[in-house]
Design a protein around this motif. Structure first.
Motif, PDB file in Angstrom:
ATOM      1  N   ALA A 179       0.831  -1.203   0.000  1.00  0.00           N
ATOM      2  CA  ALA A 179       0.000   0.000   0.000  1.00  0.00           C
ATOM      3  C   ALA A 179       0.867   1.255   0.000  1.00  0.00           C
ATOM      4  CB  ALA A 179      -0.929  -0.005   1.212  1.00  0.00           C
ATOM      5  N   MET A 180       2.019   1.187   0.684  1.00  0.00           N
ATOM      6  CA  MET A 180       2.905   2.352   0.774  1.00  0.00           C
ATOM      7  C   MET A 180       3.607   2.633  -0.544  1.00  0.00           C
ATOM      8  SD  MET A 180       6.154   2.933   3.320  1.00  0.00           S
ATOM      9  CE  MET A 180       7.313   2.062   2.250  1.00  0.00           C
ATOM     10  N   THR A 181       4.134   1.577  -1.200  1.00  0.00           N
ATOM     11  CA  THR A 181       4.873   1.772  -2.451  1.00  0.00           C
ATOM     12  C   THR A 181       3.945   1.904  -3.645  1.00  0.00           C
ATOM     13  OG1 THR A 181       5.075  -0.624  -2.850  1.00  0.00           O
ATOM     14  CG2 THR A 181       6.819   0.436  -1.553  1.00  0.00           C
ATOM     15  N   GLY A 182       2.736   1.325  -3.549  1.00  0.00           N
ATOM     16  CA  GLY A 182       1.814   1.345  -4.672  1.00  0.00           C
ATOM     17  C   GLY A 182       2.190   0.379  -5.775  1.00  0.00           C
ATOM     18  N   VAL A 183       3.151  -0.532  -5.516  1.00  0.00           N
ATOM     19  CA  VAL A 183       3.613  -1.482  -6.536  1.00  0.00           C
ATOM     20  C   VAL A 183       2.986  -2.840  -6.253  1.00  0.00           C
ATOM     21  CG1 VAL A 183       5.592  -2.586  -7.619  1.00  0.00           C
ATOM     22  CG2 VAL A 183       5.776  -0.227  -6.802  1.00  0.00           C
TER      23      VAL A 183
END
Length: 474
Positions: free
Chosen positions: A328-332
């Motif tokens: 969720a933090m990196t969006g990857v």
């Protein structure tokens, strides 16, 4: 926040998208760093409880190094089951697998003080429990109703409460040091406290990977400090082999009713946790709900990965929630990135010197990290309980389950006349609390009179805000 230089927003939400390798490899290793400490800690705790861990001076100490090695190797294998998949096994999503904390309170009574010979019973329970876990994949959707947040939150909280004692013991010098002048010394707490302070500083004041890897960095700082103070023994690193393959049935395989029942029952909790992680990944990374096929495949992979681990001397595997947050933090959302992380774990597991280096970390340093980790397990359980509608009925269910579960955990001699199998299962505290909560939640009526709670709570009925206010008619 997503790094758009890795790909377009549509690509980043696609599990099948492969970013450029120059960025995919660091992202994959980042996932390993986020879970590395949590992954190897259960092996250290179980071996310590059995009597051949830190400070034991046991000739079987190298067996702990092997279990640490297998914890890394089979976490990598189970991760590949999830990301690549084999037939119906695997969600084919970026799910990172690792050694589960949830089973530790079940494992400790089974091996306590019994030496390396007791590990065979664990492995038998892990194998059967893993196969049972895989079978749960066939109907996981149908049993979720029996495990609402009231039950799962209670169980996770109980797991954390069962483990916090371990953290304090480690920080003070470890079980072998109890009763000696060194236990609880200022030096021990100085090393543990340094880890805690560094971890909290990074968690609150750093961003990105520094924050995500705060426990790992805190342990590294504590390790350097301990080395400077002459508290690090690197003798096992020099004697460890540079390369070694997993050894089938390394600890043997024995079956006991207590181990099999305990691991099978805890598999319910682990399966529900995996369902939550899969849903968290698809919502946080792709903005959609998880499909039934993904949930079923993830549960299959959890169980099969655990069963295979038991055949080679590793502990139960489950999906790691901290990596859900990292996605969720990196969006990857790329499963290729997590596949790279899984391969990195496998390579680490093939090098016993890495396990030997981990085993050279002073137990006081590890204690500082464990205090934070196990405290976070308790906090996670409380967070899950925040989703509960705290009407009077749920308060009574929670009260009875917590009182008996925690009470039996704190006073195991209260059940000294039970048969051995029942005694091991009951004194874990977690299984009786879970069974009581599940049964009461299924059989008790939905309504409870106002005065019924007042009568048993001494006037402290928990009159708060939030969801409780919606149930004033009860």
């Amino acid at each position: 926040m997503a790094d758009t230089s890795i790909g377009t927003p549509e690509q980043l939400r696609d599990p099948n998208y492969t970013p450029p390798m120059i960025k995919a490899v660091p992202l994959g290793i980042q996932h390993v760093l986020a879970m590395f400490v949590s992954n190897v800690t259960p092996a250290i705790i179980v071996c310590g409880a059995a009597g051949f861990g830190f400070g034991s001076n046991s000739p079987d100490f190298p067996q702990m190094i092997y279990m640490i090695q297998m914890s890394m190797f089979f976490a990598g294998i189970a991760t590949l089951f999830q990301t690549i998949g084999i037939g119906p096994v695997g969600a084919r999503l970026p799910i990172v697998q690792g050694t589960s904390f949830a089973f530790i309170p079940i494992m400790i009574p089974l091996v306590a003080g019994k030496g390396v010979d007791a590990i065979a019973v664990l492995m038998g329970g892990i194998f059967v429990g893993g196969m049972f876990h895989a079978v749960l994949g066939l109907f996981i959707g149908k049993i979720r109703f029996a495990l609402p947040p009231l039950v799962t939150g209670l169980v996770v909280t109980m797991i954390g409460l069962a483990l916090v004692k371990v953290g304090v013991q480690y920080a003070a010098g470890g079980v072998p040091a109890i009763g000696t002048p060194e236990y609880g010394s200022g030096l021990n707490w100085f090393m543990a406290g340094t880890v805690i302070v560094v971890t909290l500083g990074l968690k609150f004041y750093a961003r990105g990977m520094l924050s995500v890897s705060a426990v790992l960095i805190g342990l590294l700082v504590g390790y350097v400090l301990a080395f400077a103070l002459g508290q690090v023994n690197l003798g096992n690193v020099g004697t460890a082999a540079p390369f070694a393959l997993p050894n089938p049935l390394h600890f043997g395989l024995e079956f006991s009713v207590a181990a099999v029942v305990g691991f099978c029952l805890m598999s319910f909790v682990s399966a529900v946790e995996t369902v939550g992680d899969v849903s968290g990944i698809t919502k946080g990374g792709a903005g959609r709900e998880a499909t039934d096929q993904e949930i079923q495949g993830a549960t299959f992979a959890d169980g099969i990965g655990t069963a295979i681990s038991g055949l080679f001397g590793a502990l139960p595997n489950t999906s790691f929630s901290q990596n859900v947050g990292l996605i969720a933090m990196t969006g990857v959302m790329s499963r290729t990135v997590v596949t790279i992380g899984g391969i990195f774990l496998i390579l680490c597991g093939l090098v016993p010197k890495i396990g030997a280096i981990i085993s050279s970390v002073p137990i006081e340093v590890l204690g500082g990290g464990v205090i934070v980790m196990f405290g976070m397990v308790v906090a996670a359980g409380i967070s899950m309980l925040s989703d509960v509608n705290w009407n009077r009925r749920n308060m009574v269910i929670f009260a009875i389950a917590l009182s008996l579960g925690l009470g039996l955990q704190l006073e195991p001699d209260a059940l000294q006349y039970l048969p051995g199998t029942m005694q091991v299962l009951a004194t874990s505290g977690i299984l009786p609390a879970a069974v009581i909560a599940i049964v009461l939640n299924l059989v008790l009526p939905e309504e409870l009179a106002d005065e019924a709670t007042e009568e048993v709570s001494g006037g402290m009925a928990g009159h708060g805000q939030g969801s409780y206010a919606k149930d004033d008619h009860v």
